[in-house]
Design a protein around this motif. Structure first.
Motif, PDB file in Angstrom:
ATOM      1  N   SER A 196       0.815  -1.225   0.000  1.00  0.00           N
ATOM      2  CA  SER A 196       0.000   0.000   0.000  1.00  0.00           C
ATOM      3  C   SER A 196       0.844   1.269   0.000  1.00  0.00           C
ATOM      4  O   SER A 196       1.576   1.538   0.940  1.00  0.00           O
ATOM      5  CB  SER A 196      -0.913   0.028   1.236  1.00  0.00           C
ATOM      6  OG  SER A 196      -0.135   0.065   2.430  1.00  0.00           O
ATOM      7  N   LYS A 197       0.727   2.047  -1.076  1.00  0.00           N
ATOM      8  CA  LYS A 197       1.209   3.429  -1.025  1.00  0.00           C
ATOM      9  C   LYS A 197       0.262   4.231  -0.135  1.00  0.00           C
ATOM     10  O   LYS A 197       0.673   5.041   0.695  1.00  0.00           O
ATOM     11  CB  LYS A 197       1.266   4.029  -2.425  1.00  0.00           C
ATOM     12  CG  LYS A 197       1.752   5.468  -2.455  1.00  0.00           C
ATOM     13  CD  LYS A 197       1.806   5.999  -3.876  1.00  0.00           C
ATOM     14  CE  LYS A 197       2.292   7.438  -3.894  1.00  0.00           C
ATOM     15  NZ  LYS A 197       2.319   7.988  -5.275  1.00  0.00           N
ATOM     16  N   ASN A 198      -1.036   4.005  -0.346  1.00  0.00           N
ATOM     17  CA  ASN A 198      -2.062   4.573   0.528  1.00  0.00           C
ATOM     18  C   ASN A 198      -3.309   3.692   0.462  1.00  0.00           C
ATOM     19  O   ASN A 198      -3.413   2.811  -0.401  1.00  0.00           O
ATOM     20  CB  ASN A 198      -2.372   6.038   0.179  1.00  0.00           C
ATOM     21  CG  ASN A 198      -2.850   6.210  -1.247  1.00  0.00           C
ATOM     22  OD1 ASN A 198      -3.890   5.676  -1.642  1.00  0.00           O
ATOM     23  ND2 ASN A 198      -2.097   6.963  -2.040  1.00  0.00           N
ATOM     24  N   VAL A 199      -4.221   3.937   1.384  1.00  0.00           N
ATOM     25  CA  VAL A 199      -5.472   3.170   1.429  1.00  0.00           C
ATOM     26  C   VAL A 199      -6.648   4.124   1.574  1.00  0.00           C
ATOM     27  O   VAL A 199      -6.539   5.189   2.183  1.00  0.00           O
ATOM     28  CB  VAL A 199      -5.479   2.153   2.586  1.00  0.00           C
ATOM     29  CG1 VAL A 199      -4.417   1.088   2.385  1.00  0.00           C
ATOM     30  CG2 VAL A 199      -5.294   2.839   3.941  1.00  0.00           C
ATOM     31  N   THR A 200      -7.794   3.734   0.995  1.00  0.00           N
ATOM     32  CA  THR A 200      -9.025   4.505   1.166  1.00  0.00           C
ATOM     33  C   THR A 200     -10.210   3.574   0.943  1.00  0.00           C
ATOM     34  O   THR A 200     -10.048   2.406   0.577  1.00  0.00           O
ATOM     35  CB  THR A 200      -9.080   5.718   0.233  1.00  0.00           C
ATOM     36  OG1 THR A 200     -10.159   6.577   0.640  1.00  0.00           O
ATOM     37  CG2 THR A 200      -9.286   5.317  -1.222  1.00  0.00           C
ATOM     38  N   TYR A 207      -7.510   9.800   2.015  1.00  0.00           N
ATOM     39  CA  TYR A 207      -6.822   8.512   2.042  1.00  0.00           C
ATOM     40  C   TYR A 207      -5.771   8.548   3.144  1.00  0.00           C
ATOM     41  O   TYR A 207      -5.446   9.613   3.683  1.00  0.00           O
ATOM     42  CB  TYR A 207      -6.176   8.192   0.687  1.00  0.00           C
ATOM     43  CG  TYR A 207      -5.269   9.286   0.169  1.00  0.00           C
ATOM     44  CD1 TYR A 207      -3.929   9.360   0.573  1.00  0.00           C
ATOM     45  CD2 TYR A 207      -5.725  10.235  -0.734  1.00  0.00           C
ATOM     46  CE1 TYR A 207      -3.093  10.366   0.106  1.00  0.00           C
ATOM     47  CE2 TYR A 207      -4.899  11.236  -1.208  1.00  0.00           C
ATOM     48  CZ  TYR A 207      -3.581  11.287  -0.787  1.00  0.00           C
ATOM     49  OH  TYR A 207      -2.762  12.278  -1.247  1.00  0.00           O
ATOM     50  N   GLU A 233      -1.887   7.357   4.234  1.00  0.00           N
ATOM     51  CA  GLU A 233      -0.599   6.992   3.656  1.00  0.00           C
ATOM     52  C   GLU A 233       0.055   5.849   4.421  1.00  0.00           C
ATOM     53  O   GLU A 233       0.133   5.871   5.653  1.00  0.00           O
ATOM     54  CB  GLU A 233       0.352   8.197   3.673  1.00  0.00           C
ATOM     55  CG  GLU A 233      -0.081   9.357   2.791  1.00  0.00           C
ATOM     56  CD  GLU A 233       0.265   9.139   1.330  1.00  0.00           C
ATOM     57  OE1 GLU A 233       0.872   8.082   1.010  1.00  0.00           O
ATOM     58  OE2 GLU A 233      -0.067  10.006   0.511  1.00  0.00           O
ATOM     59  N   ARG A 238      -2.239   2.215  -4.589  1.00  0.00           N
ATOM     60  CA  ARG A 238      -3.411   2.406  -3.728  1.00  0.00           C
ATOM     61  C   ARG A 238      -4.197   1.106  -3.570  1.00  0.00           C
ATOM     62  O   ARG A 238      -4.417   0.369  -4.532  1.00  0.00           O
ATOM     63  CB  ARG A 238      -4.315   3.483  -4.309  1.00  0.00           C
ATOM     64  CG  ARG A 238      -5.673   3.598  -3.609  1.00  0.00           C
ATOM     65  CD  ARG A 238      -6.429   4.816  -4.060  1.00  0.00           C
ATOM     66  NE  ARG A 238      -5.779   6.018  -3.539  1.00  0.00           N
ATOM     67  CZ  ARG A 238      -6.149   7.262  -3.868  1.00  0.00           C
ATOM     68  NH1 ARG A 238      -7.140   7.462  -4.723  1.00  0.00           N
ATOM     69  NH2 ARG A 238      -5.523   8.299  -3.351  1.00  0.00           N
ATOM     70  N   VAL A 278      -7.948  -0.162  -2.063  1.00  0.00           N
ATOM     71  CA  VAL A 278      -9.253   0.334  -1.624  1.00  0.00           C
ATOM     72  C   VAL A 278     -10.023  -0.779  -0.921  1.00  0.00           C
ATOM     73  O   VAL A 278      -9.870  -1.963  -1.232  1.00  0.00           O
ATOM     74  CB  VAL A 278     -10.091   0.908  -2.797  1.00  0.00           C
ATOM     75  CG1 VAL A 278      -9.449   2.168  -3.344  1.00  0.00           C
ATOM     76  CG2 VAL A 278     -10.284  -0.126  -3.901  1.00  0.00           C
ATOM     77  N   TYR A 290     -11.148   5.761  -8.340  1.00  0.00           N
ATOM     78  CA  TYR A 290     -10.051   5.749  -7.360  1.00  0.00           C
ATOM     79  C   TYR A 290      -8.684   5.358  -7.910  1.00  0.00           C
ATOM     80  O   TYR A 290      -7.683   5.508  -7.205  1.00  0.00           O
ATOM     81  CB  TYR A 290     -10.404   4.807  -6.209  1.00  0.00           C
ATOM     82  CG  TYR A 290     -11.601   5.285  -5.420  1.00  0.00           C
ATOM     83  CD1 TYR A 290     -11.480   6.285  -4.466  1.00  0.00           C
ATOM     84  CD2 TYR A 290     -12.871   4.750  -5.652  1.00  0.00           C
ATOM     85  CE1 TYR A 290     -12.569   6.734  -3.752  1.00  0.00           C
ATOM     86  CE2 TYR A 290     -13.979   5.200  -4.940  1.00  0.00           C
ATOM     87  CZ  TYR A 290     -13.819   6.181  -3.992  1.00  0.00           C
ATOM     88  OH  TYR A 290     -14.904   6.635  -3.293  1.00  0.00           O
ATOM     89  N   PRO A 337      -7.151   2.441  -8.221  1.00  0.00           N
ATOM     90  CA  PRO A 337      -6.459   1.591  -7.254  1.00  0.00           C
ATOM     91  C   PRO A 337      -5.712   0.443  -7.935  1.00  0.00           C
ATOM     92  O   PRO A 337      -5.900   0.154  -9.120  1.00  0.00           O
ATOM     93  CB  PRO A 337      -7.612   1.048  -6.409  1.00  0.00           C
ATOM     94  CG  PRO A 337      -8.739   0.945  -7.400  1.00  0.00           C
ATOM     95  CD  PRO A 337      -8.536   2.015  -8.434  1.00  0.00           C
ATOM     96  N   ALA A 340      -8.287  -0.280   4.534  1.00  0.00           N
ATOM     97  CA  ALA A 340      -8.510   1.145   4.772  1.00  0.00           C
ATOM     98  C   ALA A 340      -8.950   1.408   6.202  1.00  0.00           C
ATOM     99  O   ALA A 340      -8.576   2.424   6.806  1.00  0.00           O
ATOM    100  CB  ALA A 340      -9.537   1.701   3.787  1.00  0.00           C
TER     101      ALA A 340
END
Length: 228
Positions: free
Chosen positions: A93-97, A115, A117, A144, A146, A165, A167, A175
């Motif tokens: 994960s670079k980021n999650v949402t 989101y 990080e 990303r 999700v 998104y 992703p 997330a």
């Protein structure tokens, strides 16, 4: 780093880690099982949170409150939402949402983030672990992830999530874990082995590849413990 928290939604996703740990204690709190011990000489608490965002968030908050962990690694499986991400690949994960919460709600209400990080040091550690474990028949990706309250097995819904998104993969807990980690100022990273393509054939592929993909993700976590 003193104690690492590791969360998987299903026993399948943490089984290999439990088999490799030196178990000192098991605690059950609010229905969640927490396994305390050591892996590669590192203190760890492994938790099984069950499926879904509320379960994941509840389990994560207890993990933070009760066990004095320094970081969280979420391991498990997911469906691909990116052309370059193939079945049995791994996403870091670079980021999650969330794909089932509007961006306006995320932005305009606490904690005012669209989101969450992933921690850069944990991402770098995961990359090193992938390089150490990597075989010729799968690749790793950083992007990303999700989460939402359903297993995605519909090509139309898949297309909609991708358009909204961008992703790399989709699952049901990451997330929420990242969200709780963020509001508690705890570093986190989510690692996912790809079991299916989140399309009309998702259930068939999931049944075939869930164990392989879960073990890919867990092996990366084991290698992270070696080099952490």
């Amino acid at each position: 780093m003193n104690t690492v928290g590791i969360i998987g939604a299903m026993d399948l996703e943490i089984r290999l880690l439990k088999d490799k740990m030196s178990l000192s204690k098991k605690e059950s709190i609010a229905g969640f099982n927490y396994y305390l011990g050591r892996i590669q000489g590192k203190d760890v608490v492994i938790a099984c949170c069950s499926v879904g965002k509320v379960n994941a968030a509840s389990c994560t908050q207890i993990l933070i409150d009760k066990f004095n962990i320094d970081c969280i690694i979420n391991t498990g499986i997911a469906g691909s939402l990116h052309n370059e991400v193939k079945i049995c690949d791994v996403v870091i994960s670079k980021n999650v949402t969330y794909h089932d919460v509007t961006k306006n709600q995320m932005k305009n209400f606490f904690p005012f983030k669209e989101y969450f990080e992933g921690d850069k040091k944990l991402i770098e550690l995961a990359i090193k672990a992938c390089e150490k474990y990597k075989l010729d028949n799968w690749n790793y990706h950083i992007g990303r992830i999700v989460s939402g309250e359903r297993f995605i097995s519909d090509s139309k819904m898949k297309k909609s999530i991708i358009e909204e998104y961008s992703p790399y993969c989709v699952e049901m807990e990451g997330a929420a874990i990242g969200h709780v980690a963020y509001i508690n100022n705890v570093p986190f990273v989510v690692i996912r082995g790809i079991s299916d393509n989140a399309d009309d054939e998702a259930y068939t592929n999931y049944d075939i590849f869930e164990k392989i993909s879960a073990e890919h993700s867990a092996n990366i976590v084991l290698n992270m413990m070696k080099i952490i």
